[in-house]
Scaffold this motif. Sequence first.
Motif, PDB file in Angstrom:
ATOM      1  N   LYS A  55       0.830  -1.211   0.000  1.00 19.78           N
ATOM      2  CA  LYS A  55       0.000   0.000   0.000  1.00 19.78           C
ATOM      3  C   LYS A  55       0.858   1.252   0.000  1.00 19.78           C
ATOM      4  O   LYS A  55       0.573   2.219  -0.683  1.00 19.78           O
ATOM      5  N   GLY A  56       1.888   1.247   0.825  1.00 16.99           N
ATOM      6  CA  GLY A  56       2.752   2.426   0.931  1.00 16.99           C
ATOM      7  C   GLY A  56       3.885   2.429  -0.068  1.00 16.99           C
ATOM      8  O   GLY A  56       4.802   3.243   0.028  1.00 16.99           O
ATOM      9  N   GLY A  57       3.867   1.489  -1.017  1.00 14.21           N
ATOM     10  CA  GLY A  57       4.880   1.447  -2.070  1.00 14.21           C
ATOM     11  C   GLY A  57       6.303   1.426  -1.548  1.00 14.21           C
ATOM     12  O   GLY A  57       6.612   0.814  -0.527  1.00 14.21           O
ATOM     13  N   ILE A  58       7.175   2.144  -2.245  1.00  7.55           N
ATOM     14  CA  ILE A  58       8.604   2.111  -1.903  1.00  7.55           C
ATOM     15  C   ILE A  58       8.860   2.725  -0.525  1.00  7.55           C
ATOM     16  O   ILE A  58       9.777   2.315   0.186  1.00  7.55           O
ATOM     17  N   LEU A  59       8.024   3.675  -0.098  1.00  7.55           N
ATOM     18  CA  LEU A  59       8.227   4.281   1.224  1.00  7.55           C
ATOM     19  C   LEU A  59       8.007   3.251   2.319  1.00  7.55           C
ATOM     20  O   LEU A  59       8.767   3.181   3.284  1.00  7.55           O
ATOM     21  N   GLU A  60       6.962   2.465   2.149  1.00  9.76           N
ATOM     22  CA  GLU A  60       6.693   1.417   3.136  1.00  9.76           C
ATOM     23  C   GLU A  60       7.828   0.386   3.133  1.00  9.76           C
ATOM     24  O   GLU A  60       8.317  -0.035   4.184  1.00  9.76           O
ATOM     25  N   ALA A  61       8.267   0.023   1.935  1.00  5.39           N
ATOM     26  CA  ALA A  61       9.344  -0.956   1.816  1.00  5.39           C
ATOM     27  C   ALA A  61      10.610  -0.441   2.501  1.00  5.39           C
ATOM     28  O   ALA A  61      11.280  -1.167   3.233  1.00  5.39           O
ATOM     29  N   PHE A  62      10.913   0.853   2.265  1.00  8.55           N
ATOM     30  CA  PHE A  62      12.128   1.402   2.848  1.00  8.55           C
ATOM     31  C   PHE A  62      12.007   1.592   4.359  1.00  8.55           C
ATOM     32  O   PHE A  62      12.993   1.507   5.072  1.00  8.55           O
ATOM     33  N   GLY A  63      10.797   1.844   4.824  1.00  5.55           N
ATOM     34  CA  GLY A  63      10.583   1.890   6.272  1.00  5.55           C
ATOM     35  C   GLY A  63      10.925   0.549   6.893  1.00  5.55           C
ATOM     36  O   GLY A  63      11.520   0.465   7.967  1.00  5.55           O
ATOM     37  N   LYS A  64      10.570  -0.520   6.187  1.00  2.47           N
ATOM     38  CA  LYS A  64      10.851  -1.867   6.694  1.00  2.47           C
ATOM     39  C   LYS A  64      12.307  -2.264   6.473  1.00  2.47           C
ATOM     40  O   LYS A  64      12.875  -3.043   7.223  1.00  2.47           O
ATOM     41  N   LEU A  65      12.880  -1.723   5.393  1.00  2.00           N
ATOM     42  CA  LEU A  65      14.254  -2.089   5.038  1.00  2.00           C
ATOM     43  C   LEU A  65      15.280  -1.415   5.931  1.00  2.00           C
ATOM     44  O   LEU A  65      16.352  -1.943   6.180  1.00  2.00           O
ATOM     45  N   PHE A  66      14.948  -0.213   6.429  1.00  2.00           N
ATOM     46  CA  PHE A  66      15.915   0.537   7.213  1.00  2.00           C
ATOM     47  C   PHE A  66      15.448   0.845   8.630  1.00  2.00           C
ATOM     48  O   PHE A  66      15.285   2.011   8.986  1.00  2.00           O
ATOM     49  N   PRO A  67      15.217  -0.191   9.464  1.00  2.09           N
ATOM     50  CA  PRO A  67      14.951   0.124  10.873  1.00  2.09           C
ATOM     51  C   PRO A  67      16.210   0.766  11.474  1.00  2.09           C
ATOM     52  O   PRO A  67      17.261   0.800  10.824  1.00  2.09           O
ATOM     53  N   ASP A  68      16.091   1.268  12.703  1.00  2.00           N
ATOM     54  CA  ASP A  68      17.197   2.017  13.320  1.00  2.00           C
ATOM     55  C   ASP A  68      18.527   1.284  13.307  1.00  2.00           C
ATOM     56  O   ASP A  68      19.577   1.906  13.191  1.00  2.00           O
ATOM     57  N   ASN A  69      18.476  -0.047  13.442  1.00  2.00           N
ATOM     58  CA  ASN A  69      19.749  -0.765  13.617  1.00  2.00           C
ATOM     59  C   ASN A  69      20.337  -1.270  12.301  1.00  2.00           C
ATOM     60  O   ASN A  69      21.248  -2.074  12.292  1.00  2.00           O
ATOM     61  N   MET A  70      19.800  -0.787  11.182  1.00  2.00           N
ATOM     62  CA  MET A  70      20.205  -1.344   9.895  1.00  2.00           C
ATOM     63  C   MET A  70      20.933  -0.327   9.009  1.00  2.00           C
ATOM     64  O   MET A  70      20.534   0.833   8.928  1.00  2.00           O
ATOM     65  N   LYS A  71      22.024  -0.783   8.376  1.00  2.00           N
ATOM     66  CA  LYS A  71      22.715   0.023   7.370  1.00  2.00           C
ATOM     67  C   LYS A  71      23.014  -0.867   6.169  1.00  2.00           C
ATOM     68  O   LYS A  71      23.167  -2.081   6.315  1.00  2.00           O
TER      69      LYS A  71
END
Length: 262
Positions: free
Chosen positions: A158-174
């Motif tokens: 639903k949130g497209g790439i923004l939703e995906a990136f929210g899931k892809l980059f939690p605080d502890n992820m680089k």
Amino acid sequence: GYVDNRLLAVQLVKNKMAPAIMFDRYGEVQEPGDMVYKKNVLAFRGSFRPITYVGFDMLKSSYAIFKKDQDYDKDNTLPLCELTLNNLLEEGSFDERDFLNRVDLLNGMGQNVMVSNFREYYKLVSYFSQFKIKNLRIVIGVPTLSKVLDKMYYSRLKGGILEAFGKLFPDNMKMYVYPSRHKEQAGLLTSENISISDDIKPLMDYLRHNRKIIDITDVKKERLHINSRLVLEKIKNGDESWDEMVPAYVSKTIREKEIFGY
């Protein structure tokens, strides 16, 4: 016997009865949750058919960056090579022996191996997140980054790439990005000069500015033309120069076991 146990583990993932399984560096089947719990995880996805010098340099150079991180702790950091079955199944037939040969090669090089069913990277990240891991670093090459930045892959969200990136980059992820050669000009392709659509540029700037996406700069430039496909092609055509593209252990094992069509 020993092999059946491993085949069974791979089949569980293939038949979607388990999202992922793990082989420790000794080739023993492990529960991923047990291995990554409260650890720093450095994950490198590839086809590893076979692992080349470049693949190995990606692991080494990304680990070197991770080591400079203030949260780094040697005893608490698990580098792993991740193979996803999701790409394989699209290629048609799935050869289990061939697949375990890749796992063997990685284990022989001292690597932990994870076999998963996640096509998109954000699903891999969500999976790790449930195990209370400390920090997650994913190392990818520039060509893969282009795909991750393609909105087409997220049309179902639903949130497209923004939703995906929210899931892809939690605080502890680089994300660590390994460069590749520029086709047209001298110099390297990095996350900075990769061609992306204009509407995603601000998102990319944000991720780079906040050091969520970091370019790996210390790389072996003279080997950047190497990839697994090239190695396989040379093996198939009886061109012995593939030998110089893979670590010695890999070429020795491929010859001895006559794998990957050798």
